[in-house]
Structures are given as structure tokens and as C-alpha cells.
Design an enzyme around this catalytic site. Sequence first.
Site, PDB file in Angstrom:
ATOM      1  N   SER A 163      34.596  40.788  41.833  1.00 37.59           N
ATOM      2  CA  SER A 163      35.409  39.639  41.456  1.00 37.59           C
ATOM      3  C   SER A 163      35.264  38.506  42.478  1.00 37.59           C
ATOM      4  O   SER A 163      35.170  37.323  42.111  1.00 37.59           O
ATOM      5  CB  SER A 163      36.876  40.051  41.350  1.00 37.59           C
ATOM      6  OG  SER A 163      37.642  38.975  40.869  1.00 37.59           O
TER       7      SER A 163
ATOM      8  N   THR B 270      40.400  35.942  36.711  1.00 43.39           N
ATOM      9  CA  THR B 270      41.512  36.261  37.601  1.00 43.39           C
ATOM     10  C   THR B 270      40.981  37.143  38.720  1.00 43.39           C
ATOM     11  O   THR B 270      40.150  38.022  38.494  1.00 43.39           O
ATOM     12  CB  THR B 270      42.715  36.885  36.868  1.00 43.39           C
ATOM     13  OG1 THR B 270      43.759  37.115  37.822  1.00 43.39           O
ATOM     14  CG2 THR B 270      42.377  38.183  36.173  1.00 43.39           C
ATOM     15  N   GLU B 271      41.443  36.862  39.943  1.00 47.35           N
ATOM     16  CA  GLU B 271      40.830  37.443  41.141  1.00 47.35           C
ATOM     17  C   GLU B 271      40.916  38.956  41.175  1.00 47.35           C
ATOM     18  O   GLU B 271      40.105  39.613  41.818  1.00 47.35           O
ATOM     19  CB  GLU B 271      41.488  36.862  42.394  1.00 47.35           C
ATOM     20  CG  GLU B 271      42.943  37.312  42.589  1.00 47.35           C
ATOM     21  CD  GLU B 271      43.668  36.535  43.680  1.00 47.35           C
ATOM     22  OE1 GLU B 271      43.260  35.397  43.961  1.00 47.35           O
ATOM     23  OE2 GLU B 271      44.640  37.056  44.233  1.00 47.35           O
ATOM     24  N   ASN B 272      41.910  39.515  40.476  1.00 49.33           N
ATOM     25  CA  ASN B 272      42.074  40.959  40.492  1.00 49.33           C
ATOM     26  C   ASN B 272      41.188  41.656  39.466  1.00 49.33           C
ATOM     27  O   ASN B 272      41.472  42.782  39.071  1.00 49.33           O
ATOM     28  CB  ASN B 272      43.548  41.338  40.302  1.00 49.33           C
ATOM     29  CG  ASN B 272      44.190  40.688  39.113  1.00 49.33           C
ATOM     30  OD1 ASN B 272      44.006  39.502  38.861  1.00 49.33           O
ATOM     31  ND2 ASN B 272      44.948  41.454  38.351  1.00 49.33           N
TER      32      ASN B 272
END
Lengths: 233, 227
Positions: free
Chosen positions: B100, B58-60
Amino acid sequence: MLNFVDSVQAAVSAVRDGSTVMIGGFGNAGQPFELIDALLESGATDLTVVNNNAGQGDQGLALLIKEGRVRKMICSFPRQSDSWHFDARYKAGQIELELVPQGNLAERIRAAGAGIGGFFTPTGYGTMLAEGKETRIIEGRGQVFETPIHADVALIKALKADGVGNLVYRKTARNFGPIMAAAAKHTVVQVSEIVPTGALDPENIVTPGIYVNSIVRIDSSGAAAAGTAEQVA
Amino acid sequence: MSLVETSIQTSETPLGRDDLARMVARDIAPGSFVNLGIGQPTLVSNYLKPEQNITLHTENGMLGMGPVATGDQIDGDLINAGKIPVTELPGASYFHHADSFAIMRGGHLDICVLGAFQVSATGDLANWHTGAPDAIPAVGGAMDLATGAKDVFVMMTLLTREGASKIVEACTYPLTGVGCVTRVYTDKAVFLTGPDGVRVRETFGCTLEELQALVPVPLTAAPAVEQ
């Protein structure tokens, strides 16, 4: 110079009118709500704010925007179902928006902290967000030149600090914290807990204290907690 | 040739969103590192099987994301890119935003699955902005995902509400990435896109000829060996 302060008001006093302020957080995770509330109370205005979003609901960054303190937002994703304060200011032409793809935003912040003068990235090549920017073909791929984003002050949230300002974070609340801490001239951190120097495993420290200038402990009720200096000593 | 063309119809009816998500999940190679975009692509996670050993990014700032959190699992510090509370699986890791996106941009993700407004015949993607003058633009991580993953899968309905094909000769909406989409899963067919044009892996509820009547770019049947 590292200071432990007893109030959020003192913690945000480095922000001046016209400052560029990085605010950590992705949505509400990692957003330093108490520091933002203090910034609102301080009256500082004409701010350029760097955050992934542009405020949600009726709290935190959304209130700074509502009160007209933010001249410009640098962010990747301003529009959300509950970003009504930004939406209203934007549609009224009362706030400037620099929209940056999220990875370019993160890397531009990282570059500032790392002393990099800019970098070429494939993200955004051939899109309207690259218009007017220098491009090159590197290793057969179109790439766009992006410049660092510096800040006067960063307001971030971490889980724990030790007596020399080393920080650890919690889960996905880490997000922009470490890179903003390095990119700002003055970094202010709100933490849930201050532990004695030596209590954090040096192998597990995420942000070394060299990047940190001011620390305030916020207890679980959200109030700034006094007595931090004694704990550190 | 007609035998090949008729043989690529694999369903009597168009596929629903869940059937499509099940198909995408089935097509992800075991051991892959995958990012599922916001919206329809998140449905794919419901159909990934433990034995596939897929790691979700997940990008976060997380690898090893687990299912959506419920009840006591809900933790405001543990959310996905859509800001929904999620869980962590054994082996999960957390990292800051620059790392990320280095995972994405650096080509370390095998597949990302995204929604789209339009995909061009050569795999250009438009999925972030309608370009309408009164729309507030918001790009998030879409451009980074489109550019960075080894394979970019799109999930969308083939037609707009007005009946226009979302597979187009050239995108009219603002681009997210150039030549980045490798595969498009729709309710009516699975398309393989690339520099050589659009090939159709299979159709649902229509023949290749019926599909061609809806889509304004030349379609060819994908050879079975490439399925």
C-alpha cells in the site's frame, strides 16, 4: 516447524520477558485480540511491541500497556481519541516511543523479512523524524536511511489456514499480517477456519506457510477451538 | 493588470467546507487514483461523480474504496484510514501495508488531498504535530502521502482562529514534507505553490489586494491559461 495448538496460552508461549513482539492490525481490523489477551495472561513483560497504533479503548494492546507490560512502542500513530492507556503511560514517562512514518514502518518490517540491511526512502526527509539518520541525495531527491525491524514473535490474525500453514486474509484486516509473518523468528496466527491442505487455491495464497510456526483456531465466540488437528488430518 | 486581478474573484463570499470539497472534486482529472486524508479531505468523496471514474486508495491496503458503510454494510474488517467502516466497489483490490505504501512512495497515486496546519511559500507542509512539548506525536501515513503522490492538494481554512495566515514564508510547526504541496484550497482563495512562489488561481469573498493583506508572502495572479 509448524504446530497447530488447541489453546491461545500455548500459542503465545514463545513470548519471553524482554521479547520484541509484532502485533498485526490497523485499529481493530486484523488485531488478534484473543492472542493479545493470552499474552496479557501469560505475564510476559518488558516487551517491545511493534504495531501501527498503541492500543484503543480498554481491550487488546491497550490493556498490555495499561498493565505496564510494554517497555517500548514502535508505531506510527499512537495518539487517538481512545488511546488513554498509552497517553497516561507516555505522559508519566513510563513507556518509550519510537515514532515511525507508517510507510517506513511497513517497509522496515518488510525489509527484515526479506533480509535487507536497510534502504533509502524519501519519506521523512527534512523532518524531525529523520534527525540523526544518514541521508543522501539520490536521483535528485533527499532520502533517509532506514534499518529493518526484526521481531522475536509476531502475533497476527488471518481468515483461513490450511494444513501446511498457508494463509488467506479478509479485506483490510490483511494490513500488516503478511509482512510481520515474514519478519519474526516465530509467527503465531489466529484464524477463523482451518481447511484441509489443498483446499486453498495456490494462486490465491497470500502468506505461504514457510513463514508460519503456530496456528490456533478461534471460533466465532472468541474461544480457542479444539479439534484442529483432526480437521487438518 | 488590475483587470486580471479583479477577475480572479469568483465568489461574493468565502467558501464553506462543502463548497470547497465540491471544487476539489471537480478539479480532479477523470481516471485519477486519489487518496483522501483524514478529516476535511474526506468530504471530497461526497462530490466525486461516477463519470469521473476516480479510484480511491486507502493506506490500510485497498484500492476501489466505496462510500462509508451504513446498517448491514458495516464490517469491522473493511475500514478506511480513519478507521471508519467503508464499502468496496466492483474492481476493488486488497494488499498488505508494504504494498500500500509502495503505491504511495512509488509515485503511482495522482493526487492526495490533506489537511494542514501550515504551508510555506515553496510548498513545505506541516500537518502532523504542533511541536508542543506535552503533545503526543502521531504521524501515521502523512509523511508518505506528502512525499509520494504526484500532486499534493491541501484543504484548510486560510486563517487560524487567532487570525494568523496558515500560508507562511517558512513553517514554524514541524515539517511533514519539503516542497511537496502543489495546490492549497482555502475558504478565501485557491493557491498554487511551487519553487517560484505562490500564485492565486481565484479568490472568494475578497480581492487579490485584500487577500494579500492577510497573507505574509508575495502573491501573484495565476495566468488564466494555467487554471
